[in-house]
Design a protein around this motif. Structure first.
Motif, PDB file in Angstrom:
ATOM      1  N   CYS A 562       0.841  -1.203   0.000  1.00  0.00           N
ATOM      2  CA  CYS A 562       0.000   0.000   0.000  1.00  0.00           C
ATOM      3  C   CYS A 562       0.876   1.253   0.000  1.00  0.00           C
ATOM      4  O   CYS A 562       0.645   2.209  -0.750  1.00  0.00           O
ATOM      5  CB  CYS A 562      -0.916   0.004   1.220  1.00  0.00           C
ATOM      6  SG  CYS A 562      -2.271  -1.173   1.135  1.00  0.00           S
ATOM      7  N   ASN A 563       1.901   1.250   0.851  1.00  0.00           N
ATOM      8  CA  ASN A 563       2.776   2.411   0.928  1.00  0.00           C
ATOM      9  C   ASN A 563       3.597   2.587  -0.337  1.00  0.00           C
ATOM     10  O   ASN A 563       3.835   3.710  -0.786  1.00  0.00           O
ATOM     11  CB  ASN A 563       3.700   2.283   2.145  1.00  0.00           C
ATOM     12  CG  ASN A 563       2.990   2.621   3.439  1.00  0.00           C
ATOM     13  OD1 ASN A 563       2.020   3.382   3.448  1.00  0.00           O
ATOM     14  ND2 ASN A 563       3.434   2.043   4.544  1.00  0.00           N
ATOM     15  N   ALA A 566       1.461   3.895  -3.115  1.00  0.00           N
ATOM     16  CA  ALA A 566       1.133   5.296  -2.810  1.00  0.00           C
ATOM     17  C   ALA A 566       2.282   6.234  -3.150  1.00  0.00           C
ATOM     18  O   ALA A 566       2.053   7.388  -3.533  1.00  0.00           O
ATOM     19  CB  ALA A 566       0.762   5.437  -1.334  1.00  0.00           C
ATOM     20  N   GLU A 613      -2.757  15.600  -1.274  1.00  0.00           N
ATOM     21  CA  GLU A 613      -3.546  14.556  -0.614  1.00  0.00           C
ATOM     22  C   GLU A 613      -4.820  14.245  -1.391  1.00  0.00           C
ATOM     23  O   GLU A 613      -5.180  13.079  -1.598  1.00  0.00           O
ATOM     24  CB  GLU A 613      -3.921  14.987   0.808  1.00  0.00           C
ATOM     25  CG  GLU A 613      -2.835  14.796   1.830  1.00  0.00           C
ATOM     26  CD  GLU A 613      -3.324  15.072   3.249  1.00  0.00           C
ATOM     27  OE1 GLU A 613      -2.743  14.518   4.189  1.00  0.00           O
ATOM     28  OE2 GLU A 613      -4.298  15.846   3.397  1.00  0.00           O
ATOM     29  N   THR A 617      -5.726  10.716  -3.186  1.00  0.00           N
ATOM     30  CA  THR A 617      -6.940  10.039  -2.706  1.00  0.00           C
ATOM     31  C   THR A 617      -7.929   9.807  -3.845  1.00  0.00           C
ATOM     32  O   THR A 617      -8.587   8.757  -3.911  1.00  0.00           O
ATOM     33  CB  THR A 617      -7.601  10.869  -1.591  1.00  0.00           C
ATOM     34  OG1 THR A 617      -6.650  11.063  -0.539  1.00  0.00           O
ATOM     35  CG2 THR A 617      -8.814  10.156  -1.035  1.00  0.00           C
ATOM     36  N   ILE A 677      -5.491   0.525  -1.246  1.00  0.00           N
ATOM     37  CA  ILE A 677      -4.784   1.451  -0.337  1.00  0.00           C
ATOM     38  C   ILE A 677      -5.757   2.067   0.658  1.00  0.00           C
ATOM     39  O   ILE A 677      -5.399   2.302   1.820  1.00  0.00           O
ATOM     40  CB  ILE A 677      -4.061   2.556  -1.146  1.00  0.00           C
ATOM     41  CG1 ILE A 677      -3.032   1.922  -2.083  1.00  0.00           C
ATOM     42  CG2 ILE A 677      -3.406   3.580  -0.223  1.00  0.00           C
ATOM     43  CD1 ILE A 677      -2.430   2.896  -3.088  1.00  0.00           C
ATOM     44  N   PHE A 680      -5.056   7.738   2.432  1.00  0.00           N
ATOM     45  CA  PHE A 680      -3.706   8.301   2.328  1.00  0.00           C
ATOM     46  C   PHE A 680      -3.675   9.634   3.074  1.00  0.00           C
ATOM     47  O   PHE A 680      -4.535  10.482   2.864  1.00  0.00           O
ATOM     48  CB  PHE A 680      -3.349   8.524   0.852  1.00  0.00           C
ATOM     49  CG  PHE A 680      -2.068   9.299   0.621  1.00  0.00           C
ATOM     50  CD1 PHE A 680      -0.840   8.647   0.608  1.00  0.00           C
ATOM     51  CD2 PHE A 680      -2.111  10.677   0.413  1.00  0.00           C
ATOM     52  CE1 PHE A 680       0.340   9.363   0.386  1.00  0.00           C
ATOM     53  CE2 PHE A 680      -0.946  11.390   0.202  1.00  0.00           C
ATOM     54  CZ  PHE A 680       0.280  10.732   0.189  1.00  0.00           C
ATOM     55  N   THR A 699      -0.760   5.113   5.015  1.00  0.00           N
ATOM     56  CA  THR A 699      -1.878   4.623   4.202  1.00  0.00           C
ATOM     57  C   THR A 699      -2.622   3.533   4.961  1.00  0.00           C
ATOM     58  O   THR A 699      -2.198   3.059   6.012  1.00  0.00           O
ATOM     59  CB  THR A 699      -1.373   4.023   2.871  1.00  0.00           C
ATOM     60  OG1 THR A 699      -0.594   2.853   3.163  1.00  0.00           O
ATOM     61  CG2 THR A 699      -0.544   5.001   2.075  1.00  0.00           C
ATOM     62  N   ALA A 703      -3.122   4.889   8.263  1.00  0.00           N
ATOM     63  CA  ALA A 703      -3.753   6.188   8.035  1.00  0.00           C
ATOM     64  C   ALA A 703      -5.016   6.325   8.882  1.00  0.00           C
ATOM     65  O   ALA A 703      -5.299   7.399   9.431  1.00  0.00           O
ATOM     66  CB  ALA A 703      -4.083   6.362   6.549  1.00  0.00           C
TER      67      ALA A 703
END
Length: 875
Positions: A562-563, A566, A613, A617, A677, A680, A699, A703
Motif C-alpha cells: 500500500c505504501n 502510494a 492529498e 486520494t 490502499i 492516504f 496509508t 492512516a
C-alpha cells in the motif's frame, strides 16, 4: 595532441572492435550492496557475475566507470592535491571477460591499444608479474611473463610482490595474480641517469602505473585457502587521468585538459595564479578534484549528511572549503560557481550533470555556507582555548581540544596547527592521535562482523516468485553463519522464494520457513547481497536438507505494498501540482510508513499539501488496476512514458508498473489496484537539504489510526476548553489573554529588577577595594541577568556581582565582573563552573559574565561562599 574526450572514445572504440559490449558507467553511489558505499573500482557493477550469483549477458564488456576512493581499504583522500596523480573521483577504463578470453588476449590487446592505437613509445613501458608466494604455495606467474616477452625485453618484465601483484576482492571471494603496466614519462636526460626499472612501484610521480590487468582464477575461503574458480575472469582497470597525462606530455594529472579549466576558474575566483605558491597550488588541486566528486555524488543521489556515505561527501566538501578558506582567502561560498566549468569539461560524457545543475548548485552552496559558519564558530573556540592556555603559561593545545575541533567542527589537525603557529603555539599531537585511535576502535568494534563460509546443501539459483505467490515449496541451497558483536544469525539461500529482498527503498519481507511437520522457523528479514536474495534466520531447521514451504507475512507485505504504490501516486501528484522539475531523490517504504524525498526549492504550503492529498486520494478511489510489464526493453518502457531516476542503474530489460496515468520503472511489490490502499494522509513535510524536500505519509490501517489519533486530540482539546462548540475561537481568546498576562508579568519583572538594582547600588559593602553585590532571592534567571546588566551600566568603579537564586525549584548561580577585573585575569566562567559542583550542576560563559544551573537548591549558600572564596572576596 589528443584531448581527454578523444582518448576516452578511442579506448571504447578499440574494445568494441574486439567484440566487447560497451556499457554505460554505473552510478558512483552504490545501492543494494552492504559491503560498499561507493563504486571504487570498475568491477563493482559486475560483482554479482564474478561471484557467480547471476549469469553474464555478455561475455565481453568494456566501459569508462566513475569511481570514488575515500574510505576503507582504498583511501586516497589525504594524498589528493599533495601529489600529481591521486584523486578522490576518477575514471577507470576497463575491459572484462567472463569465462571467455584470458591472459594471452588481455596482454596482447593492452599492448596493441597502448603502442598501436595510442602510439605510446614502447621503450617507456614496463610490466610487473606476480613473483609467487611460498606461504600459500603460489608460483610465479610465468604464463603472464611469457606473453609479455613477446612485447618487452626480459629486463622490463619485473617481479611484483603479493601486495602489488595479487588482487583480492576482499577477505574472501574471487582473487588472482595481476599484471601492472607502468609508464616512465621522465625526460630523456632523466631516463639516461636512472633506469626506470629501479623506480617502478617506488611512488615516483613520473614512473607510474597506468593499467592493471587482473587474472581472477581463485576463490579465497574464510579459512584462507584457495580453490580454482569454475570460470576465469579478466578484469582490467586503467586510470583515465594518468593516461591523459602521459598522452598529453604533462608531468601532472592536474596539467591535463581534464583539470586545467577548473584550476583556471579557481584562479579567476581567488585572484591567485597556479604555480606561484606551493600551498596555493595544493589548495587549487584539492578544490578542482573535490568539486568533481561532490557534483557526481549529488547527481547520483547522495546528498551530504552526517551518516555513512553522506558523511563522506560532506567531509570531502568541507575539506575543499577549508583549503579555500585557509589558502585562497575565500570567506564566502564559491565552489558552487565552478559547476558550469565542470559541465563544459565532462557534460558531454555525463549529461546528467547538466540535467541536474540547479539542484547540485543549491546543495553545494548551502553546504558551503553552513560549514563556513561552523568554521567561524570553531575559530572562536580555538581562540578561547589559546587564551586559556597562555593564561596558564602553556604553549601547547590539549590533544582532546584539538580532536574536538576536528571531530565536531571539521578542523583537520593541520588547520589547527597553522592557527597555533600564528600564536607561537603547538598542538599535543600524541594526545590528538590517542583520541583519534579511540574513535577508530569504537567504530571498528561496532562494525565488527565475522562471516563463515557457505555450507552447500544443493546446487542451483533462487527463483523469485513473490510477484505472483505468497508461499512456495522450496529447498535450502546453502547457508552461512554471520557473527556480530552482540548477535549472530544465518543467511539462507532458497531454491524458490516469495520473499522480496530489500531494494529500491522497500524493506525486505519477513515470514516463515515451514518444514514437513508444520514446524515454523521465523525469517525476520530478507536482504539482497551482491544481487543474491538472502533470508535472515536466528535459528536453522534441524535438518536443512529436507523440503520446506516458504511463506511470507501477508499482512506485513500488504501494508508495505500500500505504501509503495502510494509513493508512485504521490510522485505523479507532486509533479502535477508543483511542476515537472519534481524528481524522486530517495524513498523508504515499510509496512508502517512511507518516506518520499524529492527536488523542490520551497516549503509546501498547507494548500499545496491538501491538493496533493486530494489528488492521491482521488486516484485511490478510482481503483486503477495494476498494469504490469516484466522484462521489456528499457527503450520500450521509456517510450511508454516511464520515468527513469538519476543515480539508478537499469539493465537492458526492466519492469514497468502502471496505475492510471502513473508509469514507473520499479522492481518492488505493489497492490493489485489502488483501491486497496483505502486512505492516504501526509503527516509531515520538511527540508532535508538545499532543494530537497521530504514527505512522510501513511496509508490504509495506519492512516486510519492516524485519523483516530487526530480526532482524539480534537476531543481532548474540546474537553480542556469546557466543550465549547467553537474551540478555535475559545483557544484564540485564551492565547490572547495569556499574551496579555505575559506582557503584564514582563513589566512587573522589569520594575522589580530596577528596584533590586537600586537597592543593591545603595549598599556600600566593599571587600579588598571592590564593590561587592550579593543577591540571594527567589527570582527567574532572566531577571537576575537584567539586574547584573543594569549594575554594569551604572558602575564606574571595579565591582563583583554574585547571585544565588532559585525559581521553580531550579537553582541558578550568576557571576558578573567589571571589565577591569577581567583585564587583571579574573574569569567568571571558570569561577562559576567550579562553584556549580555545590548545586550538582554545571555552566559557564564569558570572562565577564557567566551562569550555572543545578539540581540541588540546598547547596546554593555553599556555592555562593565558594564563589567568594575563589575570588578572594570572603567578607
Amino acid at each position: 595532441m589528443k584531448t581527454a574526450k578523444e582518448i576516452r572514445q578511442s579506448f571504447l572504440d578499440f574494445f568494441a572492435s574486439k567484440g566487447h559490449k560497451i556499457v554505460p558507467s554505473a552510478p558512483m553511489v552504490i545501492k543494494g550492496d552492504p559491503t560498499l558505499m561507493f563504486t571504487n573500482a570498475g568491477m563493482n557493477q559486475f560483482k554479482d557475475i564474478i561471484l557467480g550469483n547471476s549469469e553474464p549477458k555478455y561475455k565481453r564488456v568494456a566501459d569508462s566507470q566513475k569511481c570514488l576512493r575515500v574510505s576503507g581499504k582504498h583511501n586516497d583522500l589525504e594524498e589528493v592535491g599533495r601529489d600529481t596523480y591521486h584523486h578522490t573521483m576518477f575514471e577507470m577504463l576497463g575491459n572484462w571477460s567472463f569465462g571467455d578470453y584470458f591472459k594471452a588476449e588481455a596482454i596482447d590487446w593492452a599492448w596493441e591499444f597502448l603502442v598501436g592505437t595510442l602510439q605510446i613509445d614502447p621503450n617507456r613501458l614496463y610490466a610487473t608479474v606476480f613473483e609467487g608466494c611460498a606461504e600459500e604455495q603460489l608460483e610465479r606467474d610465468d604464463e603472464a611473463a611469457s606473453y609479455w616477452a613477446k612485447h618487452l625485453p626480459k629486463n622490463r618484465i619485473i617481479n611484483g610482490n603479493r601486495k602489488d601483484n595479487f588482487w583480492e576482492m576482499g577477505d574472501t571471494g574471487p582473487c588472482g595474480p595481476c599484471s601492472e603496466i607502468h609508464i616512465d614519462i621522465r625526460s630523456d636526460a632523466e631516463r639516461s641517469q636512472v633506469d626506470g626499472r629501479e623506480l617502478v612501484n617506488k611512488d615516483h610521480p613520473q614512473v607510474i602505473e597506468i593499467w592493471n590487468l587482473v587474472f581472477m582464477q581463485y576463490n579465497r575461503h574464510s579459512d584462507g585457502h584457495l580453490s580454482p574458480l569454475p570460470h576465469k575472469v579478466i578484469d582490467t582497470g586503467m586510470g583515465f587521468e594518468r593516461l591523459c597525462m602521459a598522452m598529453q606530455g604533462k608531468s601532472s594529472n592536474y596539467d591535463t585538459d581534464i583539470f586545467q579549466p577548473l584550476i583556471q576558474a579557481i584562479g579567476n575566483l581567488s585572484g591567485k595564479s597556479y604555480g606561484d605558491n606551493p600551498q596555493v597550488d595544493i589548495a587549487m588541486r584539492v578544490i578542482a578534484d573535490h568539486i568533481r566528486t561532490i557534483a557526481f555524488a549529488i547527481t547520483d543521489g547522495q546528498l551530504p549528511s552526517n551518516a555513512k556515505a553522506g558523511y563522506v561527501i560532506r567531509r570531502i566538501l568541507r575539506r575543499a572549503v577549508r583549503y579555500g578558506y585557509t589558502f585562497l582567502d575565500r570567506r564566502s561560498a564559491f565552489m558552487y560557481t565552478l559547476l558550469p566549468t565542470l559541465i563544459d569539461v565532462m557534460g558531454e560524457a555525463y549529461p546528467e550533470l547538466q540535467a541536474q545543475q540547479q539542484l547540485i548548485e543549491k546543495v553545494i552552496k548551502e553546504e558551503e555556507e553552513s560549514f563556513l559558519r561552523t568554521l567561524e564558530t570553531g575559530i572562536k573556540m580555538l581562540d578561547r582555548q589559546i587564551a586559556e592556555a597562555k593564561a596558564a603559561g602553556s604553549t601547547e593545545l590539549n590533544g582532546l581540544h584539538a580532536f574536538t575541533l576536528y571531530d565536531t567542527y571539521g578542523f583537520p589537525l593541520d588547520l589547527t596547527e597553522l592557527i597555533l603557529r600564528e600564536n607561537n603555539m603547538s598542538a599535543d599531537i600524541k594526545g590528538f592521535e590517542a583520541e583519534m585511535q579511540k574513535q577508530k576502535d569504537r567504530a571498528r568494534n561496532a562494525a565488527a562482523t565475522e562471516t563463515e563460509d557457505w555450507v552447500e546443501i544443493a546446487a542451483g539459483e533462487t527463483t523469485f516468485v513473490g510477484y505472483d505467490h505468497t508461499e512456495v515449496e522450496c529447498r535450502i541451497l546453502r547457508y552461512r553463519l554471520i557473527k556480530q558483536k552482540n548477535k549472530q544469525y544465518y543467511q539462507v539461500v532458497l531454491s524458490a522464494s516469495p520473499f522480496y529482498a530489500e531494494m529500491g527503498g522497500q524493506v525486505g519481507d519477513s515470514g516463515w520457513l515451514i518444514d514437513e511437520g508444520e514446524k515454523e522457523y521465523p525469517i525476520f528479514d530478507t536482504k539482497r547481497e551482491n544481487n543474491l536474495p538472502v533470508h535472515l534466520m536466528e535459528k536453522l531447521p534441524g535438518d536443512p536438507s529436507t523440503d520446506f514451504v516458504a511463506r511470507i507475512n501477508v499482512e506485513r507485505r500488504l501494508a508495505a505494498e500500500c505504501n509503495h504504490t502510494a509513493t508512485h501516486l504521490l510522485h505523479e501528484a507532486l509533479r502535477e501540482i508543483l511542476g515537472t522539475h519534481v524528481e524522486q531523490k530517495g524513498s523508504f517504504v515499510s509496512p508502517e510508513v512511507l518516506r518520499f524525498d524529492f527536488s523542490h526549492f520551497s516549503k509546501l504550503s498547507e494548500e499545496e499539501i491538501r491538493k496533493v492529498e486530494q489528488l492521491v486520494t482521488l486516484r485511490i478511489r478510482r481503483d486503477y488496476p495494476r498494469e504490469e510489464k516484466r522484462n521489456i526493453p528499457i527503450k520500450e518502457a521509456m517510450d511508454m512514458g516511464a520515468m527513469a531516476l538519476f543515480g539508478e542503474k537499469y539493465g537492458e530489460e526492466v519492469r514497468v508498473l502502471k496505475y492510471g496515468s502513473s508509469i514507473e520503472l520499479c522492481g518492488g511489490t505493489h497492490v493489485p489496484s489502488t483501491g486497496v490502499i483505502g486512505t492516504f494522509r501526509i503527516v509531515s513535510e520538511s527540508s532535508i537539504a538545499a532543494g530537497i524536500r521530504r514527505i512522510e505519509a501513511v496509508t490504509a490501517a495506519n492512516a486510519e489510526q492516524y485519523l483516530y489519533e487526530q480526532a482524539d486530540l480534537l476531543t481532548q482539546l474540546k474537553d480542556l476548553l469546557g466543550n465549547n462548540p467553537q474551540p478555535l475561537k475559545a483557544l484564540s481568546k485564551l492565547i490572547d489573554e495569556t499574551n496579555s498576562l505575559k506582557k503584564q508579568r514582563a513589566e512587573m519583572l522589569k520594575q522589580q529588577a530596577a528596584n533590586i538594582r537600586d537597592r543593591l547600588l545603595q549598599s556600600t559593602q566593599s571587600v579588598n577595594g571592590l564593590r561587592l553585590f550579593r543577591l540571594e532571592e527567589e527570582l527567574p534567571a532572566d531577571v537576575v541577568r537584567d539586574i547584573a546588566l543594569r549594575i554594569d551600566s551604572a558602575m564606574k568603579e571595579p565591582y563583583f556581582f554574585v547571585a544565588g537564586t532559585v525559581f521553580e525549584d531550579k537553582p541558578t548561580l550568576t557571576v558578573a565582573l567589571s571589565r577591569s577585573l577581567v583585564e587583571q585575569g579574573h574569569d567568571a566562567g571558570k569561577i562559576v563552573r567550579e562553584a556549580a559542583k555545590a548545586i550538582r550542576g554545571g555552566g559557564g560563559g564569558q570572562p565577564h559574565f557567566a551562569t550555572a544551573g543545578g539540581k540541588d537548591a540546598a547547596g546554593l549558600k555553599d556555592a555562593v561562599r565558594s564563589i567568594l572564596k575563589l575570588a578572594n572576596l570572603e567578607a
